[in-house]
Design a protein around this motif. Sequence first.
Motif, PDB file in Angstrom:
ATOM      1  N   SER A  58       0.872  -1.173   0.000  1.00  0.00           N
ATOM      2  CA  SER A  58       0.000   0.000   0.000  1.00  0.00           C
ATOM      3  C   SER A  58       0.916   1.231   0.000  1.00  0.00           C
ATOM      4  O   SER A  58       2.096   1.138   0.310  1.00  0.00           O
ATOM      5  CB  SER A  58      -0.931  -0.036   1.198  1.00  0.00           C
ATOM      6  OG  SER A  58      -2.102  -0.766   0.883  1.00  0.00           O
ATOM      7  N   PRO A  59       0.377   2.428  -0.351  1.00  0.00           N
ATOM      8  CA  PRO A  59       1.253   3.557  -0.690  1.00  0.00           C
ATOM      9  C   PRO A  59       2.307   3.915   0.358  1.00  0.00           C
ATOM     10  O   PRO A  59       2.012   4.002   1.552  1.00  0.00           O
ATOM     11  CB  PRO A  59       0.271   4.717  -0.835  1.00  0.00           C
ATOM     12  CG  PRO A  59      -1.018   4.082  -1.194  1.00  0.00           C
ATOM     13  CD  PRO A  59      -1.037   2.755  -0.515  1.00  0.00           C
ATOM     14  N   VAL A  60       3.526   4.118  -0.159  1.00  0.00           N
ATOM     15  CA  VAL A  60       4.636   4.559   0.687  1.00  0.00           C
ATOM     16  C   VAL A  60       5.217   5.879   0.186  1.00  0.00           C
ATOM     17  O   VAL A  60       6.236   6.338   0.689  1.00  0.00           O
ATOM     18  CB  VAL A  60       5.755   3.497   0.766  1.00  0.00           C
ATOM     19  CG1 VAL A  60       5.312   2.303   1.595  1.00  0.00           C
ATOM     20  CG2 VAL A  60       6.176   3.027  -0.627  1.00  0.00           C
ATOM     21  N   CYS A  61       4.589   6.474  -0.827  1.00  0.00           N
ATOM     22  CA  CYS A  61       5.103   7.740  -1.359  1.00  0.00           C
ATOM     23  C   CYS A  61       4.803   8.890  -0.398  1.00  0.00           C
ATOM     24  O   CYS A  61       3.974   8.761   0.508  1.00  0.00           O
ATOM     25  CB  CYS A  61       4.485   8.017  -2.722  1.00  0.00           C
ATOM     26  SG  CYS A  61       5.173   6.964  -4.012  1.00  0.00           S
ATOM     27  N   ALA A  62       5.505  10.008  -0.637  1.00  0.00           N
ATOM     28  CA  ALA A  62       5.359  11.180   0.234  1.00  0.00           C
ATOM     29  C   ALA A  62       3.886  11.574   0.321  1.00  0.00           C
ATOM     30  O   ALA A  62       3.189  11.648  -0.697  1.00  0.00           O
ATOM     31  CB  ALA A  62       6.175  12.328  -0.323  1.00  0.00           C
ATOM     32  N   ILE A 102       9.799   8.742  -1.232  1.00  0.00           N
ATOM     33  CA  ILE A 102       9.301   7.896  -0.142  1.00  0.00           C
ATOM     34  C   ILE A 102       8.933   8.799   1.038  1.00  0.00           C
ATOM     35  O   ILE A 102       9.671   9.730   1.367  1.00  0.00           O
ATOM     36  CB  ILE A 102      10.403   6.901   0.294  1.00  0.00           C
ATOM     37  CG1 ILE A 102      10.746   5.930  -0.856  1.00  0.00           C
ATOM     38  CG2 ILE A 102       9.994   6.124   1.541  1.00  0.00           C
ATOM     39  CD1 ILE A 102       9.626   5.004  -1.268  1.00  0.00           C
ATOM     40  N   ASP A 103       7.822   8.522   1.665  1.00  0.00           N
ATOM     41  CA  ASP A 103       7.463   9.316   2.837  1.00  0.00           C
ATOM     42  C   ASP A 103       8.428   8.984   3.970  1.00  0.00           C
ATOM     43  O   ASP A 103       8.627   7.808   4.291  1.00  0.00           O
ATOM     44  CB  ASP A 103       6.029   8.996   3.267  1.00  0.00           C
ATOM     45  CG  ASP A 103       5.495  10.059   4.207  1.00  0.00           C
ATOM     46  OD1 ASP A 103       4.602  10.813   3.797  1.00  0.00           O
ATOM     47  OD2 ASP A 103       6.011  10.149   5.347  1.00  0.00           O
ATOM     48  N   PRO A 104       9.032  10.006   4.591  1.00  0.00           N
ATOM     49  CA  PRO A 104       9.996   9.770   5.666  1.00  0.00           C
ATOM     50  C   PRO A 104       9.420   8.921   6.802  1.00  0.00           C
ATOM     51  O   PRO A 104      10.162   8.239   7.513  1.00  0.00           O
ATOM     52  CB  PRO A 104      10.343  11.175   6.180  1.00  0.00           C
ATOM     53  CG  PRO A 104       9.771  12.144   5.197  1.00  0.00           C
ATOM     54  CD  PRO A 104       8.846  11.425   4.277  1.00  0.00           C
TER      55      PRO A 104
END
Length: 545
Positions: free
Chosen positions: A59-63, A79-81
């Motif tokens: 499932s989404p891990v982007c910023a 990538i989201d920190p």
Amino acid sequence: MRQGTHRELPPQWWRKAVFYQIYPRSFCDSTGSGVGDLRGIVSKLDYLQTLGIDGIWLSPVCASPQVDNGYDISDYCAIDPLFGSMEDMEELIREAAERKIAIILDLVLNHSSDRHPWFLEARKGRDNPYHDYYIWREGKDGCPPNDMRSVFGGSAWSYVPELGLYYFHQFSPAQPDLNWDNPKLRRELYDSILFWVKKGVRGFRLDVIDQIAKEPDSYITINGPKLHEYLRELSAACFQESSIVTVGEAWGANVERARQYSAADGSELSMVFQFEHMGLEQTDGSKWNRKPLYLPELKHCYEDWQQGLHGYGWNSLFLNNHDLPRIVSRWGDDGQYRVLSAKMLATMLYGMEGTPFIYQGEELGMTNISREIGEYRDLETLNYYEEARQAGLSHERIMDSVHSRSRDNARTPMQWSAAAQGGFTKGEAWMEVNENYTFINAESQTDREDSVFSYYRKLIRLRKEREIFTEGSFRLLLPEDERIFAYERESEREKLLVVCNFSGNEQTFTPSHEYETGRCLISNYGDLDKCLRPYEAYMIYVQKA
Ligand code: TEU
């Protein structure tokens, strides 16, 4: 050679594959932040390899500002920190590939976050180059352009006073819909997809893909007139490499459309997630209004899909995801018969044609939660509570719906062990672990032969060993029986009988003669009896003479 790959996958490899969905925030926390992360996932790859899966849908891990837990993306190539760094992602792709596990990313292309630089620009002025990346309309007499509602409650239009315009959002106001009619926008999305293909990602799950071609002036959300045109363009631009697998989330799909989506020429997608079977318990057009499952209806639904796509397209097979309540609490019995019924449901599904997707914790028989409203985190649930209260429904009635239907049922942290917080985190979990972690957890199941985990493992292995699972036709037996779900698969050389008792009582069922010499491939009681015991399930296999 692409980064993170060490082998070439044959075309349509995904037809024999089993995928595992990870909801990163709830999977494994390596830092003590209380939120799961990429390094946590890397630390559990051996567990997944033991289970026998071929790919992970992440499932989404982007910023993302995380208004909808990552389904609101503010940078498609970062990538989201919260979950780690790009290096962590590369390591995950590499480590997974070493274990022959492919990584499938979640693409949220219908909408972005309202914090995405595109939207921040778009709202600066009507002549801003990004303005047309979104859908803007004038209001009518100080009101939104029309009365369309968002999936998460409230109007589908939000006003930007500086512009004097409303923007369209099918989900929360923090998720403005992207305007797919704009070719520049489409190109930018394709570029970000190719960025991930280059990194070694082997496929994508496409969030609400049947909603991209919306036409709000005509009240069209799903299946807009240009949908398939856009899908073919997207596919030609991004998915032509033969090993890329794509799964579109399509709440509005029927069999006919699914044939088109998943046609073997690969012009659109590999397969879709359709939800007909998941909607059978709902009434009055709302997921919050329930009616009991009527088994014959479920069986006919599967029959339609199994027969409808056989030879024409491809099914995905799933009973859970991050938006759905836990299946064992839903169609099984999460009390006395939890283990048996979890295995029964898996038997029912894994005998079918299609590509199975396991949702984290399903392989352990994880269950729903029942908590006070203050303990829920999901915006859909919280919005529903407020709206239903305002509509005059009692707290008890609303909580009954929340307990059985809330998406948070699926989102409690993964139960790794009987240690504090189920071994999910050393800190404080973002959402409390289901209290049954003391006896439902991975550690207590991986080495036990009679566990739900070992049963899934066996089912996965069986599907790889025998062609019948991918090739056989489907025939429903006892179509009107309200307690037994039985069907056959048949190919040129093989036959398979799958029998499941959906009730907590004994039932009578006798397999036909041809199965007398057959081999029992799997059974949740470990042996067969004269009658069908509560939640009993088995598969019998014969090779034709
Ligand atoms: O879900 C699509 C969707 O329509 C869901 O909101 C669904 O109707 C609802 O969850 C049923 O309870 C996808 C994602 O899977 C979901 O997590 C996102 O919230 C949504 O899209 C918006 O991106």
